[in-house]
Design an enzyme around this catalytic site. Structure first.
Site, PDB file in Angstrom:
ATOM      1  CD  GLU A   1      -5.251   2.448   0.100  1.00 46.32           C
ATOM      2  OE1 GLU A   1      -5.308   3.621  -0.583  1.00 46.32           O
ATOM      3  OE2 GLU A   1      -5.415   2.258   1.498  1.00 46.32           O
TER       4      GLU A   1
ATOM      5  CB  THR B   1      -6.549   2.235   8.713  1.00 49.24           C
ATOM      6  OG1 THR B   1      -6.742   0.762   7.729  1.00 49.24           O
ATOM      7  CG2 THR B   1      -5.347   2.350   8.909  1.00 49.24           C
TER       8      THR B   1
ATOM      9  CB  SER C   1     -14.675  -4.164  -5.105  1.00 47.10           C
ATOM     10  OG  SER C   1     -13.822  -5.081  -3.933  1.00 47.10           O
TER      11      SER C   1
ATOM     12  CG  PHE D   1     -10.163   7.971   3.700  1.00 49.27           C
ATOM     13  CD1 PHE D   1     -10.629   8.532   3.284  1.00 49.27           C
ATOM     14  CD2 PHE D   1     -10.995   6.498   3.118  1.00 49.27           C
ATOM     15  CE1 PHE D   1     -10.788   9.579   2.053  1.00 49.27           C
ATOM     16  CE2 PHE D   1     -11.150   6.341   1.258  1.00 49.27           C
ATOM     17  CZ  PHE D   1     -11.106   8.271   1.218  1.00 49.27           C
TER      18      PHE D   1
ATOM     19  N   GLY E   1       9.951 -24.862  10.033  1.00 45.68           N
ATOM     20  CA  GLY E   1       8.968 -24.233  11.646  1.00 45.68           C
ATOM     21  C   GLY E   1       9.141 -23.707  11.860  1.00 45.68           C
TER      22      GLY E   1
ATOM     23  N   GLY F   1      -9.867   9.557  -6.020  1.00 42.10           N
ATOM     24  CA  GLY F   1      -8.887  10.563  -5.819  1.00 42.10           C
ATOM     25  C   GLY F   1      -7.874  10.974  -5.001  1.00 42.10           C
TER      26      GLY F   1
ATOM     27  NE  ARG G   1       1.394   0.939   3.037  1.00 47.80           N
ATOM     28  CZ  ARG G   1       0.946   0.554   2.663  1.00 47.80           C
ATOM     29  NH1 ARG G   1      -0.420   1.527   3.210  1.00 47.80           N
ATOM     30  NH2 ARG G   1       0.117  -0.608   3.079  1.00 47.80           N
ATOM     31  CB  SER G   2      -1.292   0.791   7.331  1.00 45.86           C
ATOM     32  OG  SER G   2      -1.502   0.033   6.448  1.00 45.86           O
TER      33      SER G   2
ATOM     34  NE  ARG H   1      17.248 -25.699   9.951  1.00 45.34           N
ATOM     35  CZ  ARG H   1      17.347 -26.192  10.611  1.00 45.34           C
ATOM     36  NH1 ARG H   1      18.133 -26.489  12.125  1.00 45.34           N
ATOM     37  NH2 ARG H   1      15.708 -27.418  10.389  1.00 45.34           N
TER      38      ARG H   1
END
Length: 387
Positions: A367, A168, A142, A133, A344, A241, A94-95, A272
């Site tokens: 972000e 990324t 930040s 980016f 575990g 933006g 997704r990133s 289980r």
């Protein structure tokens, strides 16, 4: 009639036929192509770039941009559903799509010249040109206004010096959208791979987003022509933006991660057997599963309404901050709880919760950290800036 454990409020019924078709197509891709390989890719610290051509062929890159630039022209809710289904596979997938779509293609479309749009966007939609980016700096975090990377005008060129961190796609990228301080304020530049003085260095030893490429970018007297400057924005509103667009997608993505964790532990606790009965027969387990479903449902409703506001042109950054804060916190808490229920077995990547939990440590940070988004909402409520 049994309810869908991942959609207790039948939110799917609120989607248009096109939105449901898009969700189903991306869900199939995730089930068939991503999930079978992603655990191993995470273990190896490898981004599965072999998936990029099919991601592009499905129209998932720059999906909300106009068709005239080779994009799919989908609405905001559809983009959100794409992010949700991809992150159900892995945050790294997704990133990749978020950065390409919201942080690279969007600024070229929104702030670039028509020549830049025609030059880059069709190739980016086809996955032939990958972008990254460049905003965050090693000391900045930040506080993006505390920017040290600078660009100086020299005749018809710009000369860029500085460094960016936690980028990324950095070592995958053919172009970088770089934000730099100029005499006229912060401006954006398109820097192509191979430009003298521009180097990307991959960051290793990550315990999060291992199936994703993360890099530092370094600029040593990088000279580019003025035609590579994004001409239609100046100041922090440019990169912010872009971040609003990307954060919107991030409000949807963690829902998918949380759904994957819930599905895993529901199936596990039914199978289980402990003390002569399924683990799912214990009240403590059912309370935990119910709480996961409650929190996922609330997040789904939050993102869907945010998407409808976006498509109506009424979405505000504070609303995005609220959803990013809520949904990332929801997902990381569910991933950690799911890991605990697995015992575990939960510490291996044969099950998805530990992988999602580790990935979400990044998603809740990048972000805009959780605290940043809390303060954005607090500022909206009080009218006082507490940053």
């Amino acid at each position: 009639m049994a309810l869908n454990p991942n959609d207790l409020y039948d939110i799917r019924s609120l989607l248009s036929e096109e939105e449901r078709m898009i969700q189903d197509a991306v869900a199939r891709f995730t089930d068939e192509k991503v999930i079978p390989i992603i655990g191993e890719a995470f273990d190896q610290g490898r981004f599965p770039k072999e998936l990029v051509p099919e991601i592009a062929a499905m129209g998932l890159l720059g999906s909300s941009l106009p068709e005239e630039y080779g994009c799919a022209g989908l609405n905001g809710v559809s983009y959100g559903l794409i992010c949700q289904e991809l992150e159900r596979g892995d945050s790294g997938i997704r990133s990749f799509v978020s950065v390409q779509s919201s942080l690279c293609m969007y600024p070229i479309y929104a702030y670039g010249s028509e020549e830049q749009r025609r030059k880059y966007l069709p190739g980016m939609a086809r996955g032939e040109i990958i972008g990254c980016f460049g905003l965050t700096e090693p000391h900045g975090g930040s506080d993006p206004a505390n920017m040290k990377t600078h660009a100086k005008k020299d005749g018809g060129d710009w000369v860029i010096n500085g460094a960016k961190m936690w980028i990324t796609n950095g070592n995958l990228a053919d172009i970088a959208i770089v934000w730099a301080m100029t005499d006229e304020g912060i401006q954006g530049f398109i820097v192509e791979k191979g430009t003298p003085g521009f180097v990307a260095q991959e960051i290793k030893h990550k315990m999060s987003l291992r199936a994703s490429v993360t890099s530092g970018l370094f600029f040593d007297n990088v000279r580019i022509p003025d035609s590579q400057r994004l001409p239609n924005v100046k100041g922090l509103k440019g990169p912010l933006g872009c971040l609003t667009q990307a954060r919107y997608g991030i409000t949807w993505g963690p829902i998918g991660a949380a759904q994957a964790c819930l599905t895993e532990v529901v199936n596990y606790t039914k199978d289980r057997i402990l003390f002569g009965r399924p683990l799912a027969a214990n009240q403590a387990i059912q309370v935990k599963l119910a709480d996961m479903a409650r929190r996922i449902t609330l997040a789904q409703l939050l993102s869907l309404q945010l998407g409808r506001l976006k498509d109506a042109g009424n979405m505000q950054p504070t609303q995005v901050s609220l959803a990013k804060w809520n949904n990332c916190r929801m997902a990381i808490d569910i991933a950690r709880e799911a890991r605990d229920i697995l015992g575990g077995a939960g510490i291996t990547t044969e099950y998805c919760p530990i992988r999602h939990a580790l990935n979400l440590e990044s998603v809740i940070t990048y972000e805009g950290t959780e605290t940043v988004h809390q303060l954005v909402v607090g500022r909206e409520l009080t009218g006082i800036n507490a940053f």
